[in-house]
Design an enzyme around this catalytic site. Structure first.
Site, PDB file in Angstrom:
ATOM      1  CG  ASN A  61      -0.424  -0.218   2.088  1.00 52.07           C
ATOM      2  OD1 ASN A  61       0.185   0.945   2.848  1.00 52.07           O
ATOM      3  ND2 ASN A  61       0.020  -1.419   3.303  1.00 52.07           N
TER       4      ASN A  61
ATOM      5  CG  ASP B 106      -6.559  -6.185   6.311  1.00 53.64           C
ATOM      6  OD1 ASP B 106      -5.688  -6.003   7.694  1.00 53.64           O
ATOM      7  OD2 ASP B 106      -6.849  -5.651   6.445  1.00 53.64           O
TER       8      ASP B 106
ATOM      9  CE  LYS C 221      11.110 -10.858 -13.640  1.00 62.60           C
ATOM     10  NZ  LYS C 221      11.642 -10.544 -14.993  1.00 62.60           N
TER      11      LYS C 221
ATOM     12  CG  PHE D 193      -3.399   5.758  14.061  1.00 59.56           C
ATOM     13  CD1 PHE D 193      -2.404   5.263  14.454  1.00 59.56           C
ATOM     14  CD2 PHE D 193      -3.454   6.810  12.943  1.00 59.56           C
ATOM     15  CE1 PHE D 193      -1.661   5.996  15.215  1.00 59.56           C
ATOM     16  CE2 PHE D 193      -2.372   7.472  13.656  1.00 59.56           C
ATOM     17  CZ  PHE D 193      -2.000   7.963  14.554  1.00 59.56           C
TER      18      PHE D 193
ATOM     19  CE  LYS E  60     -11.164  -0.791  10.883  1.00 60.18           C
ATOM     20  NZ  LYS E  60     -10.096   0.527  10.249  1.00 60.18           N
TER      21      LYS E  60
ATOM     22  CE  LYS F  38      -8.838  -4.079  14.781  1.00 64.44           C
ATOM     23  NZ  LYS F  38      -7.199  -3.921  12.956  1.00 64.44           N
TER      24      LYS F  38
END
Ligand code: CTP
Length: 392
Positions: free
Chosen positions: A205, A274, A284, A318, A332, A336
């Site tokens: 990301n 995730d 490869k 976060f 969340k 958590k």
């Protein structure tokens, strides 16, 4: 740190003060430069005027439209008086309370923290007179940074060189920060994780780690012993922070749990994948005419697992959201078992990945919701710590 008075004295290292001024300006500070007459022989005041956007002060008074402006008023609301470089001569005057120029006068009038960066030839630095004066300044409550060892301007090798501007910047910030996290072990995770498909391709990301690194820096400045578990980024570890580099979510999981027991505070700012490919090719993967599908499997949720073993830990997460951010984040936090969650809406301009600013809402277990304006990530990090300090 809003207002800085940067005092420059007449040493060859005065040229490095230009970079120092630039660092503070870039960090959002309002920098006012005061030069001793000797300093102006080394660097032109115009350099600092251009960098800071303010006039440079070299004398006690100036005549403007017939008014006498008292430059001692410069100290109003100052957060720090930083003297870099500080020559043996200016150090001696400050130590004995001599006020024969604007800088030495400001020193006597200053009520804000004072940071001194001695810089001179090694024999001068080691002279008993200079060492006595440095000790006196420390007794006055000044923060005196040790010079570096290295090649000095006079060609000699030894201790006396002015440290690099980045190090002075970090030292100054730490010197004037509250020490409210002193004695606390803290763990911060930052940056992206990578899930490899083969040795040269991965799923990831756009996180650059800026928010997590800002938190690690702020914690360290406020006295915490910080372990930073980081995905791959281009950022250097903040001074004094122990950094552990990881690649995948699984590696981050292991590194976090290895350090969990000893850390009272955990802030998980990392952008964790995730999912990971079900299979990772050892070599490869070559292209072929067949369109292939990547099969994914779920990664463990590190924060969720930490929450199961919460005990006395303070857990801060976060939440990266693109819709219904408050509701999703609160959910969340409860799922958590967190004490606090910081939510950013990734669709808002200036918030989220790869930008130096963020716009967040802080939600805590007691139901407080604080919506903050757009701000620099370094400034936000201190703001978040102010809130966490209330939980400790
Ligand atoms: N997190 C984690 N381990 C994961 C996924 C997320 O520790 N495998 C942490 C993140 O570091 C962050 C918090 O959980 O502090 C929330 O991450 P986020 O990606 O917003 O939420 P997810 O739980 O992954 O939920 P979703 O992606 O469905 O929004």
């Amino acid at each position: 740190m809003k207002k800085i008075i940067l005092g420059i004295t007449g040493g060859i290292a005065a040229y490095k003060a230009a970079e120092l001024a630039r660092l503070f300006v870039r960090g959002g500070s309002d920098v006012h430069v005061v030069m001793t007459p000797a300093a102006t022989e080394f660097v032109a005041p115009l350099t600092f005027q251009t960098l800071t956007g303010h006039p440079v002060y070299t004398a006690m008074y100036s005549e403007q439209a017939g008014d006498r402006i008292r430059h001692i008023d410069l100290l109003e609301n100052a957060d720090v008086l930083l003297v870099a470089p500080a020559t043996a001569n200016t150090i001696a005057k400050m130590a004995s309370g001599i006020a024969d120029n604007l800088l030495t006068t400001l020193y006597l009038a200053a009520r804000c923290p004072v940071v001194i960066i001695p810089s001179m030839n090694i024999n001068m630095y080691n002279h008993r007179a200079v060492q006595d004066n440095i000790n006196k300044l420390a007794l006055h409550g000044c923060h005196v940074m040790d010079p570096e060892a290295g090649e000095l301007a006079c060609g000699v090798y030894g201790k006396g060189r002015m440290p690099e501007p980045e190090d002075i910047y970090a030292y100054t910030r730490a010197a004037i920060s509250p020490n409210d996290f002193s004695g606390l072990n803290a763990l911060v995770s930052a940056g992206p994780t990578r899930e490899h498909l083969d040795p040269v391709r991965f799923l990831s990301n756009p996180s650059t780690g800026l928010m997590g690194y800002a938190l690690a820096r702020a914690l360290s400045e406020r006295g915490a012993a910080v372990t930073l578990i980081s995905g791959h980024t281009h950022l250097n570890a903040p001074p004094g922070v122990k950094k552990v580099v990881v690649t995948s979510t699984e590696e981050m999981y292991n590194a976090v749990f290895e350090n969990y027991k000893k850390c009272r505070l955990v802030i998980k700012a990392a952008a964790v994948s995730d999912y990971r490919p079900l299979k990772t090719a050892e070599q490869k993967v070559k292209k072929s005419n067949q369109v292939s599908t990547i099969e994914l499997t779920r990664n463990r949720d590190i924060l969720f697992e930490l929450g199961k073993e919460k005990g006395n830990h303070i857990l801060v997460g976060f939440a990266a959201e693109t819709e219904d951010e408050i509701e999703n984040a609160r959910d969340k936090m409860l799922r958590k078992n967190l004490d606090m969650i910081i939510v950013n809406n990734l669709k808002e301009p200036g918030a989220g990945f790869a930008v130096p600013t963020n716009r967040v809402t802080i939600i805590d277990r007691s139901g407080n919701i604080e919506q903050l304006p757009l701000m620099d990530k370094d400034q936000l990090a201190h703001h978040i710590l102010d809130r966490i300090a209330g939980l400790l």
